[in-house]
Design a protein around this motif. Structure first.
Motif, PDB file in Angstrom:
ATOM      1  N   UNK A  20       0.822  -1.214   0.000  1.00 22.56           N
ATOM      2  CA  UNK A  20       0.000   0.000   0.000  1.00 22.56           C
ATOM      3  C   UNK A  20       0.856   1.263   0.000  1.00 22.56           C
ATOM      4  N   UNK A  21       2.043   1.201   0.596  1.00 23.07           N
ATOM      5  CA  UNK A  21       2.909   2.376   0.688  1.00 23.07           C
ATOM      6  C   UNK A  21       3.834   2.543  -0.519  1.00 23.07           C
ATOM      7  N   UNK A  22       3.996   1.516  -1.308  1.00 26.07           N
ATOM      8  CA  UNK A  22       4.911   1.559  -2.444  1.00 26.07           C
ATOM      9  C   UNK A  22       4.638   2.710  -3.408  1.00 26.07           C
ATOM     10  N   UNK A  23       3.385   2.987  -3.783  1.00 27.93           N
ATOM     11  CA  UNK A  23       3.165   4.120  -4.691  1.00 27.93           C
ATOM     12  C   UNK A  23       3.640   5.457  -4.111  1.00 27.93           C
ATOM     13  N   UNK A  24       3.510   5.631  -2.819  1.00 25.63           N
ATOM     14  CA  UNK A  24       3.977   6.869  -2.182  1.00 25.63           C
ATOM     15  C   UNK A  24       5.503   6.928  -2.195  1.00 25.63           C
ATOM     16  N   UNK A  25       6.135   5.790  -1.914  1.00 27.40           N
ATOM     17  CA  UNK A  25       7.595   5.711  -1.967  1.00 27.40           C
ATOM     18  C   UNK A  25       8.091   6.017  -3.376  1.00 27.40           C
ATOM     19  N   UNK A  26       7.389   5.489  -4.375  1.00 28.12           N
ATOM     20  CA  UNK A  26       7.823   5.648  -5.764  1.00 28.12           C
ATOM     21  C   UNK A  26       7.766   7.093  -6.247  1.00 28.12           C
ATOM     22  N   UNK A  27       6.953   7.919  -5.617  1.00 27.12           N
ATOM     23  CA  UNK A  27       6.896   9.333  -6.022  1.00 27.12           C
ATOM     24  C   UNK A  27       7.703  10.227  -5.092  1.00 27.12           C
ATOM     25  N   UNK A  28       8.487   9.600  -4.188  1.00 30.41           N
ATOM     26  CA  UNK A  28       9.426  10.382  -3.406  1.00 30.41           C
ATOM     27  C   UNK A  28       9.221  10.451  -1.912  1.00 30.41           C
ATOM     28  N   UNK A  29       8.166   9.872  -1.400  1.00 30.64           N
ATOM     29  CA  UNK A  29       7.973   9.900   0.056  1.00 30.64           C
ATOM     30  C   UNK A  29       9.067   9.065   0.714  1.00 30.64           C
ATOM     31  N   UNK A  30       9.793   9.677   1.624  1.00 30.56           N
ATOM     32  CA  UNK A  30      10.916   8.992   2.263  1.00 30.56           C
ATOM     33  C   UNK A  30      10.642   8.636   3.721  1.00 30.56           C
ATOM     34  N   UNK A  31       9.547   9.144   4.279  1.00 29.06           N
ATOM     35  CA  UNK A  31       9.233   8.870   5.684  1.00 29.06           C
ATOM     36  C   UNK A  31       7.772   8.494   5.839  1.00 29.06           C
ATOM     37  N   UNK A  32       7.557   7.505   6.668  1.00 29.54           N
ATOM     38  CA  UNK A  32       6.208   7.075   6.997  1.00 29.54           C
ATOM     39  C   UNK A  32       6.097   6.989   8.514  1.00 29.54           C
ATOM     40  N   UNK A  33       4.950   7.323   9.027  1.00 32.83           N
ATOM     41  CA  UNK A  33       4.693   7.194  10.465  1.00 32.83           C
ATOM     42  C   UNK A  33       3.890   5.921  10.703  1.00 32.83           C
ATOM     43  N   UNK A  34       4.335   5.139  11.665  1.00 34.53           N
ATOM     44  CA  UNK A  34       3.664   3.890  11.993  1.00 34.53           C
ATOM     45  C   UNK A  34       3.094   3.956  13.400  1.00 34.53           C
ATOM     46  N   UNK A  35       1.934   3.377  13.567  1.00 42.83           N
ATOM     47  CA  UNK A  35       1.338   3.176  14.887  1.00 42.83           C
ATOM     48  C   UNK A  35       1.033   1.677  14.945  1.00 42.83           C
ATOM     49  N   UNK A  36       2.045   0.884  15.286  1.00 41.46           N
ATOM     50  CA  UNK A  36       1.858  -0.566  15.239  1.00 41.46           C
ATOM     51  C   UNK A  36       0.987  -1.077  16.381  1.00 41.46           C
ATOM     52  N   UNK A  37       0.242  -2.101  16.067  1.00 42.97           N
ATOM     53  CA  UNK A  37      -0.525  -2.818  17.084  1.00 42.97           C
ATOM     54  C   UNK A  37      -0.074  -4.263  16.993  1.00 42.97           C
ATOM     55  N   UNK A  38       0.493  -4.758  18.076  1.00 48.15           N
ATOM     56  CA  UNK A  38       1.044  -6.108  18.063  1.00 48.15           C
ATOM     57  C   UNK A  38       0.920  -6.717  19.454  1.00 48.15           C
ATOM     58  N   UNK A  39       1.268  -7.986  19.542  1.00 51.22           N
ATOM     59  CA  UNK A  39       1.175  -8.691  20.822  1.00 51.22           C
ATOM     60  C   UNK A  39       2.267  -8.276  21.790  1.00 51.22           C
ATOM     61  N   UNK A  40       3.342  -7.672  21.269  1.00 49.43           N
ATOM     62  CA  UNK A  40       4.431  -7.213  22.129  1.00 49.43           C
ATOM     63  C   UNK A  40       5.182  -6.095  21.430  1.00 49.43           C
ATOM     64  N   UNK A  41       5.986  -5.387  22.185  1.00 51.94           N
ATOM     65  CA  UNK A  41       6.815  -4.330  21.608  1.00 51.94           C
ATOM     66  C   UNK A  41       7.788  -4.920  20.592  1.00 51.94           C
ATOM     67  N   UNK A  42       8.359  -6.063  20.918  1.00 56.64           N
ATOM     68  CA  UNK A  42       9.296  -6.718  20.003  1.00 56.64           C
ATOM     69  C   UNK A  42       8.613  -7.067  18.687  1.00 56.64           C
ATOM     70  N   UNK A  43       7.405  -7.591  18.751  1.00 54.05           N
ATOM     71  CA  UNK A  43       6.667  -7.940  17.531  1.00 54.05           C
ATOM     72  C   UNK A  43       6.360  -6.695  16.704  1.00 54.05           C
ATOM     73  N   UNK A  44       6.033  -5.596  17.367  1.00 59.01           N
ATOM     74  CA  UNK A  44       5.752  -4.342  16.662  1.00 59.01           C
ATOM     75  C   UNK A  44       6.996  -3.832  15.951  1.00 59.01           C
ATOM     76  N   UNK A  45       8.127  -3.869  16.626  1.00 60.67           N
ATOM     77  CA  UNK A  45       9.390  -3.417  16.031  1.00 60.67           C
ATOM     78  C   UNK A  45       9.775  -4.303  14.853  1.00 60.67           C
TER      79      UNK A  45
END
Length: 67
Positions: A20-45
Motif C-alpha cells: 500500500x505504501x509503495x506508490x507513495x515511496x515511488x513518487x518520493x515519500x521517504x518517511x512514513x509514520x507507523x502506529x503498530x498494534x502487536x502482541x508485544x513491543x518486540x513484535x511491533x518493532x
C-alpha cells in the motif's frame, strides 16, 4: 467510523502495508509514520522493520538506465 479513512491507513501484515505504501515511496515519500498494534513491543518493532525492508528491497533506481 474507520471506513471513512481506511484507505489512508493501511493495516494488516507487513507485506500488505508495504504494498500500500509503495506508490507513495515511488513518487518520493521517504518517511512514513507507523502506529503498530502487536502482541508485544518486540513484535511491533519486527513488523515495522519488515515493512522497511520490503520498501527498500525493490526500490527503483533514481537514475535512468545507461544507454
Amino acid at each position: 467510523p474507520f471506513e471513512r479513512f481506511e484507505r489512508y491507513a493501511p493495516c494488516g501484515e507487513p507485506a500488505a502495508i508495504a504494498e500500500a505504501l509503495t506508490p507513495y515511496r515511488d513518487v518520493g515519500c521517504a518517511r512514513f509514520n507507523f502506529v503498530p498494534e502487536a502482541t508485544s513491543l518486540t513484535a511491533a518493532i519486527e513488523a515495522a522493520a519488515e515493512v522497511k525492508a520490503l520498501l527498500t528491497e525493490h526500490r527503483p533506481s533514481p537514475f535512468p538506465p545507461a544507454v
